[in-house]
Motif scaffolding. Structure first.
Motif, PDB file in Angstrom:
ATOM      1  N   ILE A  20       0.846  -1.187   0.000  1.00 55.36           N
ATOM      2  CA  ILE A  20       0.000   0.000   0.000  1.00 55.36           C
ATOM      3  C   ILE A  20       0.882   1.238   0.000  1.00 55.36           C
ATOM      4  CG2 ILE A  20      -1.908  -1.138   1.205  1.00 55.36           C
ATOM      5  CD1 ILE A  20      -1.068   0.347   3.738  1.00 55.36           C
ATOM      6  N   ASN A  21       0.260   2.354  -0.250  1.00 57.51           N
ATOM      7  CA  ASN A  21       0.951   3.630  -0.242  1.00 57.51           C
ATOM      8  C   ASN A  21       1.503   3.896   1.164  1.00 57.51           C
ATOM      9  OD1 ASN A  21       0.741   6.661   0.422  1.00 57.51           O
ATOM     10  ND2 ASN A  21       0.771   6.628  -1.817  1.00 57.51           N
ATOM     11  N   GLY A  22       2.729   4.363   1.246  1.00 56.47           N
ATOM     12  CA  GLY A  22       3.373   4.609   2.533  1.00 56.47           C
ATOM     13  C   GLY A  22       2.625   5.591   3.414  1.00 56.47           C
ATOM     14  N   LYS A  23       2.070   6.636   2.813  1.00 61.21           N
ATOM     15  CA  LYS A  23       1.327   7.629   3.593  1.00 61.21           C
ATOM     16  C   LYS A  23       0.062   7.004   4.173  1.00 61.21           C
ATOM     17  CE  LYS A  23      -0.789  12.219   3.412  1.00 61.21           C
ATOM     18  NZ  LYS A  23      -1.650  11.856   4.520  1.00 61.21           N
ATOM     19  N   ASP A  24      -0.630   6.172   3.377  1.00 54.71           N
ATOM     20  CA  ASP A  24      -1.832   5.498   3.876  1.00 54.71           C
ATOM     21  C   ASP A  24      -1.485   4.607   5.062  1.00 54.71           C
ATOM     22  OD1 ASP A  24      -3.393   6.703   1.937  1.00 54.71           O
ATOM     23  OD2 ASP A  24      -3.368   4.952   0.599  1.00 54.71           O
ATOM     24  N   ARG A  25      -0.392   3.865   4.939  1.00 52.71           N
ATOM     25  CA  ARG A  25       0.049   2.989   6.024  1.00 52.71           C
ATOM     26  C   ARG A  25       0.370   3.790   7.273  1.00 52.71           C
ATOM     27  NH1 ARG A  25       4.180   2.140   9.056  1.00 52.71           N
ATOM     28  NH2 ARG A  25       4.686   0.083   9.803  1.00 52.71           N
ATOM     29  N   ASP A  26       1.146   4.857   7.111  1.00 47.13           N
ATOM     30  CA  ASP A  26       1.532   5.672   8.251  1.00 47.13           C
ATOM     31  C   ASP A  26       0.323   6.304   8.931  1.00 47.13           C
ATOM     32  OD1 ASP A  26       4.154   5.003   7.657  1.00 47.13           O
ATOM     33  OD2 ASP A  26       4.606   6.912   6.664  1.00 47.13           O
ATOM     34  N   ASP A  27      -0.630   6.797   8.134  1.00 45.45           N
ATOM     35  CA  ASP A  27      -1.854   7.386   8.689  1.00 45.45           C
ATOM     36  C   ASP A  27      -2.649   6.333   9.469  1.00 45.45           C
ATOM     37  OD1 ASP A  27      -1.157   9.798   7.522  1.00 45.45           O
ATOM     38  OD2 ASP A  27      -2.609   9.607   5.874  1.00 45.45           O
ATOM     39  N   PHE A  28      -2.754   5.126   8.908  1.00 47.64           N
ATOM     40  CA  PHE A  28      -3.497   4.047   9.550  1.00 47.64           C
ATOM     41  C   PHE A  28      -2.840   3.641  10.875  1.00 47.64           C
ATOM     42  CE2 PHE A  28      -4.344  -0.589   9.998  1.00 47.64           C
ATOM     43  CZ  PHE A  28      -5.708  -0.509  10.224  1.00 47.64           C
ATOM     44  N   VAL A  29      -1.542   3.453  10.856  1.00 51.04           N
ATOM     45  CA  VAL A  29      -0.820   3.051  12.064  1.00 51.04           C
ATOM     46  C   VAL A  29      -0.929   4.143  13.133  1.00 51.04           C
ATOM     47  CG1 VAL A  29       1.475   2.540  13.009  1.00 51.04           C
ATOM     48  CG2 VAL A  29       0.738   1.467  10.870  1.00 51.04           C
ATOM     49  N   ALA A  30      -0.798   5.406  12.733  1.00 52.21           N
ATOM     50  CA  ALA A  30      -0.910   6.513  13.693  1.00 52.21           C
ATOM     51  C   ALA A  30      -2.304   6.561  14.315  1.00 52.21           C
ATOM     52  CB  ALA A  30      -0.580   7.839  13.014  1.00 52.21           C
ATOM     53  N   CYS A  32      -4.395   4.029  14.625  1.00 52.97           N
ATOM     54  CA  CYS A  32      -4.514   2.874  15.513  1.00 52.97           C
ATOM     55  C   CYS A  32      -3.844   3.142  16.853  1.00 52.97           C
ATOM     56  CB  CYS A  32      -3.919   1.625  14.868  1.00 52.97           C
ATOM     57  SG  CYS A  32      -4.918   0.979  13.510  1.00 52.97           S
ATOM     58  N   GLU A  33      -2.664   3.744  16.817  1.00 56.20           N
ATOM     59  CA  GLU A  33      -1.962   4.070  18.057  1.00 56.20           C
ATOM     60  C   GLU A  33      -2.761   5.074  18.879  1.00 56.20           C
ATOM     61  OE1 GLU A  33       1.955   5.326  16.893  1.00 56.20           O
ATOM     62  OE2 GLU A  33       2.598   3.268  16.459  1.00 56.20           O
ATOM     63  N   ALA A  34      -3.347   6.071  18.214  1.00 57.30           N
ATOM     64  CA  ALA A  34      -4.159   7.067  18.916  1.00 57.30           C
ATOM     65  C   ALA A  34      -5.386   6.426  19.566  1.00 57.30           C
ATOM     66  CB  ALA A  34      -4.590   8.169  17.954  1.00 57.30           C
ATOM     67  N   ASP A  36      -5.384   3.424  20.752  1.00 61.33           N
ATOM     68  CA  ASP A  36      -4.854   2.404  21.660  1.00 61.33           C
ATOM     69  C   ASP A  36      -5.156   0.990  21.176  1.00 61.33           C
ATOM     70  OD1 ASP A  36      -3.385   1.570  23.874  1.00 61.33           O
ATOM     71  OD2 ASP A  36      -5.171   1.408  25.130  1.00 61.33           O
ATOM     72  N   THR A  37      -4.900   0.759  19.905  1.00 66.80           N
ATOM     73  CA  THR A  37      -5.044  -0.572  19.325  1.00 66.80           C
ATOM     74  C   THR A  37      -3.871  -0.775  18.367  1.00 66.80           C
ATOM     75  OG1 THR A  37      -6.564  -2.072  18.192  1.00 66.80           O
ATOM     76  CG2 THR A  37      -6.557   0.215  17.443  1.00 66.80           C
ATOM     77  N   SER A  38      -3.803  -1.932  17.771  1.00 67.26           N
ATOM     78  CA  SER A  38      -2.726  -2.166  16.807  1.00 67.26           C
ATOM     79  C   SER A  38      -3.310  -2.292  15.409  1.00 67.26           C
ATOM     80  CB  SER A  38      -1.949  -3.442  17.156  1.00 67.26           C
ATOM     81  OG  SER A  38      -2.735  -4.577  16.916  1.00 67.26           O
ATOM     82  N   ALA A  39      -2.497  -1.993  14.422  1.00 70.51           N
ATOM     83  CA  ALA A  39      -2.927  -2.111  13.032  1.00 70.51           C
ATOM     84  C   ALA A  39      -3.280  -3.561  12.724  1.00 70.51           C
ATOM     85  CB  ALA A  39      -1.834  -1.598  12.092  1.00 70.51           C
ATOM     86  N   ALA A  40      -2.477  -4.493  13.188  1.00 68.27           N
ATOM     87  CA  ALA A  40      -2.737  -5.912  12.932  1.00 68.27           C
ATOM     88  C   ALA A  40      -4.068  -6.344  13.532  1.00 68.27           C
ATOM     89  CB  ALA A  40      -1.599  -6.762  13.501  1.00 68.27           C
ATOM     90  N   ARG A  41      -4.372  -5.899  14.743  1.00 66.26           N
ATOM     91  CA  ARG A  41      -5.638  -6.265  15.387  1.00 66.26           C
ATOM     92  C   ARG A  41      -6.814  -5.747  14.580  1.00 66.26           C
ATOM     93  NH1 ARG A  41      -5.509  -4.029  20.846  1.00 66.26           N
ATOM     94  NH2 ARG A  41      -4.223  -5.837  21.288  1.00 66.26           N
ATOM     95  N   GLU A  42      -6.724  -4.520  14.096  1.00 65.54           N
ATOM     96  CA  GLU A  42      -7.821  -3.924  13.327  1.00 65.54           C
ATOM     97  C   GLU A  42      -7.996  -4.614  11.976  1.00 65.54           C
ATOM     98  OE1 GLU A  42      -9.997  -1.903  14.700  1.00 65.54           O
ATOM     99  OE2 GLU A  42      -8.769  -2.135  16.490  1.00 65.54           O
TER     100      GLU A  42
END
Length: 88
Positions: A20-30, A32-34, A36-42
């Protein structure tokens, strides 16, 4: 788990690799962190809900067979694949 009320966790033994696009990944991970969950869990939760929503339905029982206008399917399938259709 401590109280034993949940069934034993299933072992995660597979990976799904996607690009996936790096910005999309970074936005998603950020996000998820906000939250209090993980990207993998979601992503796992999305996959489970997607599979459940699109799983084949059980055949109609004799009670519901032949009823006109009643549907047990909350969301009818919106589109069908055009692959495999022959052009005339």
């Amino acid at each position: 788990m401590a109280d034993g009320s949940r069934k034993q966790k299933e072992r995660k033994d597979s990976q799904l690799i996607l690009r996936i696009n790096g910005k999309d990944r970074d936005d998603f991970v950020a996000l998820c962190e906000a939250l209090d969950t993980s990207a993998a869990r979601e992503i796992r939760a999305f996959i489970r809900s997607f599979v459940a929503a699109h799983a084949p339905r059980e055949p109609a029982t004799s009670e519901t067979e032949g009823l006109i206008g009643e549907s047990t399917d909350p969301q009818p399938q919106k589109r069908k694949s055009k692959r495999g259709k022959k052009r005339k």
